[in-house]
Design a protein around this motif. Structure first.
Motif, PDB file in Angstrom:
ATOM      1  N   VAL A   4       1.700  53.937  44.282  1.00 33.57           N
ATOM      2  CA  VAL A   4       2.939  53.195  44.482  1.00 33.57           C
ATOM      3  C   VAL A   4       2.869  52.547  45.856  1.00 33.57           C
ATOM      4  N   ARG A   5       3.252  51.289  45.925  1.00 33.43           N
ATOM      5  CA  ARG A   5       3.246  50.580  47.204  1.00 33.43           C
ATOM      6  C   ARG A   5       4.658  50.082  47.519  1.00 33.43           C
ATOM      7  N   ASP A   6       4.901  49.905  48.800  1.00 33.87           N
ATOM      8  CA  ASP A   6       6.176  49.380  49.286  1.00 33.87           C
ATOM      9  C   ASP A   6       5.994  47.897  49.546  1.00 33.87           C
ATOM     10  N   ASN A   7       6.583  47.064  48.715  1.00 34.31           N
ATOM     11  CA  ASN A   7       6.561  45.618  48.915  1.00 34.31           C
ATOM     12  C   ASN A   7       7.782  45.273  49.762  1.00 34.31           C
ATOM     13  N   LYS A   8       7.602  45.344  51.071  1.00 29.46           N
ATOM     14  CA  LYS A   8       8.716  45.137  52.000  1.00 29.46           C
ATOM     15  C   LYS A   8       9.311  43.730  51.885  1.00 29.46           C
ATOM     16  N   ALA A   9       8.490  42.744  51.576  1.00 30.32           N
ATOM     17  CA  ALA A   9       8.974  41.357  51.460  1.00 30.32           C
ATOM     18  C   ALA A   9       9.999  41.217  50.333  1.00 30.32           C
ATOM     19  N   SER A  11      11.602  44.026  49.045  1.00 30.36           N
ATOM     20  CA  SER A  11      12.436  45.242  49.094  1.00 30.36           C
ATOM     21  C   SER A  11      12.359  46.023  47.791  1.00 30.36           C
ATOM     22  N   ARG A  12      11.118  46.361  47.420  1.00 30.16           N
ATOM     23  CA  ARG A  12      10.952  47.167  46.220  1.00 30.16           C
ATOM     24  C   ARG A  12       9.645  47.951  46.274  1.00 30.16           C
ATOM     25  N   PHE A  13       9.670  49.089  45.617  1.00 29.56           N
ATOM     26  CA  PHE A  13       8.467  49.878  45.406  1.00 29.56           C
ATOM     27  C   PHE A  13       7.851  49.398  44.104  1.00 29.56           C
ATOM     28  N   GLU A  14       6.525  49.306  44.068  1.00 31.60           N
ATOM     29  CA  GLU A  14       5.843  48.757  42.908  1.00 31.60           C
ATOM     30  C   GLU A  14       4.731  49.675  42.437  1.00 31.60           C
ATOM     31  N   LEU A  15       4.496  49.647  41.119  1.00 33.42           N
ATOM     32  CA  LEU A  15       3.431  50.428  40.507  1.00 33.42           C
ATOM     33  C   LEU A  15       2.793  49.564  39.421  1.00 33.42           C
ATOM     34  N   ASP A  16       1.503  49.266  39.589  1.00 33.25           N
ATOM     35  CA  ASP A  16       0.754  48.498  38.595  1.00 33.25           C
ATOM     36  C   ASP A  16       0.225  49.441  37.528  1.00 33.25           C
ATOM     37  N   VAL A  17       0.486  49.109  36.269  1.00 34.80           N
ATOM     38  CA  VAL A  17       0.000  49.917  35.149  1.00 34.80           C
ATOM     39  C   VAL A  17      -0.441  48.977  34.036  1.00 34.80           C
ATOM     40  N   GLU A  18      -1.730  49.018  33.736  1.00 31.32           N
ATOM     41  CA  GLU A  18      -2.277  48.270  32.604  1.00 31.32           C
ATOM     42  C   GLU A  18      -1.871  46.792  32.624  1.00 31.32           C
ATOM     43  N   GLY A  19      -1.913  46.179  33.782  1.00 29.20           N
ATOM     44  CA  GLY A  19      -1.596  44.762  33.903  1.00 29.20           C
ATOM     45  C   GLY A  19      -0.113  44.448  33.963  1.00 29.20           C
ATOM     46  N   ASP A  20       0.742  45.448  33.866  1.00 29.03           N
ATOM     47  CA  ASP A  20       2.187  45.271  33.993  1.00 29.03           C
ATOM     48  C   ASP A  20       2.645  45.869  35.316  1.00 29.03           C
ATOM     49  N   LEU A  21       3.883  45.595  35.670  1.00 33.11           N
ATOM     50  CA  LEU A  21       4.424  46.055  36.945  1.00 33.11           C
ATOM     51  C   LEU A  21       5.759  46.758  36.733  1.00 33.11           C
ATOM     52  N   ALA A  22       5.825  48.019  37.143  1.00 37.16           N
ATOM     53  CA  ALA A  22       7.087  48.750  37.201  1.00 37.16           C
ATOM     54  C   ALA A  22       7.550  48.683  38.653  1.00 37.16           C
ATOM     55  N   PHE A  23       8.860  48.612  38.862  1.00 40.46           N
ATOM     56  CA  PHE A  23       9.339  48.513  40.241  1.00 40.46           C
ATOM     57  C   PHE A  23      10.702  49.164  40.401  1.00 40.46           C
ATOM     58  N   ALA A  24      10.998  49.476  41.662  1.00 37.53           N
ATOM     59  CA  ALA A  24      12.295  50.045  42.033  1.00 37.53           C
ATOM     60  C   ALA A  24      12.811  49.259  43.230  1.00 37.53           C
ATOM     61  N   ASN A  25      13.894  48.526  43.026  1.00 40.76           N
ATOM     62  CA  ASN A  25      14.507  47.766  44.120  1.00 40.76           C
ATOM     63  C   ASN A  25      15.223  48.722  45.070  1.00 40.76           C
ATOM     64  N   TYR A  26      15.262  48.338  46.341  1.00 40.38           N
ATOM     65  CA  TYR A  26      15.971  49.177  47.301  1.00 40.38           C
ATOM     66  C   TYR A  26      16.644  48.342  48.389  1.00 40.38           C
ATOM     67  N   ALA A  50       8.202  55.489  34.913  1.00 41.81           N
ATOM     68  CA  ALA A  50       9.315  55.417  35.867  1.00 41.81           C
ATOM     69  C   ALA A  50       9.349  56.656  36.754  1.00 41.81           C
ATOM     70  N   SER A  51       9.068  57.815  36.187  1.00 40.07           N
ATOM     71  CA  SER A  51       9.022  59.046  36.992  1.00 40.07           C
ATOM     72  C   SER A  51       7.883  58.981  38.003  1.00 40.07           C
ATOM     73  N   GLU A  52       6.748  58.471  37.585  1.00 39.07           N
ATOM     74  CA  GLU A  52       5.614  58.306  38.499  1.00 39.07           C
ATOM     75  C   GLU A  52       5.983  57.352  39.638  1.00 39.07           C
ATOM     76  N   LEU A  53       6.681  56.276  39.297  1.00 40.96           N
ATOM     77  CA  LEU A  53       7.136  55.308  40.294  1.00 40.96           C
ATOM     78  C   LEU A  53       8.074  55.964  41.303  1.00 40.96           C
ATOM     79  N   VAL A  54       9.048  56.702  40.815  1.00 39.33           N
ATOM     80  CA  VAL A  54      10.020  57.344  41.706  1.00 39.33           C
ATOM     81  C   VAL A  54       9.347  58.420  42.555  1.00 39.33           C
ATOM     82  N   ILE A  61       9.118  57.310  51.174  1.00 41.52           N
ATOM     83  CA  ILE A  61      10.373  57.468  51.924  1.00 41.52           C
ATOM     84  C   ILE A  61      10.291  58.703  52.819  1.00 41.52           C
ATOM     85  N   ARG A  62       9.774  59.790  52.295  1.00 40.38           N
ATOM     86  CA  ARG A  62       9.631  61.027  53.086  1.00 40.38           C
ATOM     87  C   ARG A  62       8.700  60.799  54.269  1.00 40.38           C
ATOM     88  N   ALA A  63       7.592  60.101  54.033  1.00 40.24           N
ATOM     89  CA  ALA A  63       6.622  59.835  55.107  1.00 40.24           C
ATOM     90  C   ALA A  63       7.251  59.019  56.234  1.00 40.24           C
TER      91      ALA A  63
END
Length: 90
Positions: A4-9, A11-26, A50-54, A61-63
């Motif tokens: 999971v990466r933090d796309n600061k530009a 404002s979302r966390f992103e996870l690439d899976v099989e050519g698709d993108l799951a994300f969490a806005n923040y 989604a659980s893997e993303l979170v 966030i903890r780091a």
């Protein structure tokens, strides 16, 4: 497990899976990260993506030494099921 990466530009966390993108806005506050929405592509739903993303987002966030505020129902449910993150809830 993908990273999971933090796309600061965007404002979302992103996870690439099989050519698709799951994300969490923040949104950021001085002490916390408010996760406002999670989105998993339809083709990836029901597989724990989604659980893997979170999980990855919470590790980032903890780091950073921040708290988390659940602003979407998925994260509320996730945090309820995972008491190991209770110390992070703001």
């Amino acid at each position: 497990m993908a990273t999971v990466r933090d796309n600061k530009a965007l404002s979302r966390f992103e996870l690439d899976v099989e050519g698709d993108l799951a994300f969490a806005n923040y949104r950021l506050t001085p002490a916390a990260v408010i996760i406002t929405h999670t989105e998993t592509p339809r083709a990836l739903r029901g597989r724990g993506i989604a659980s893997e993303l979170v999980t990855g987002a919470l590790a980032l966030i903890r780091a950073d030494g921040r708290k988390v505020i659940a602003g979407c129902s998925f994260v509320v449910d996730y945090l309820r099921k995972h008491p190991e993150y209770a110390d992070m809830v703001g």
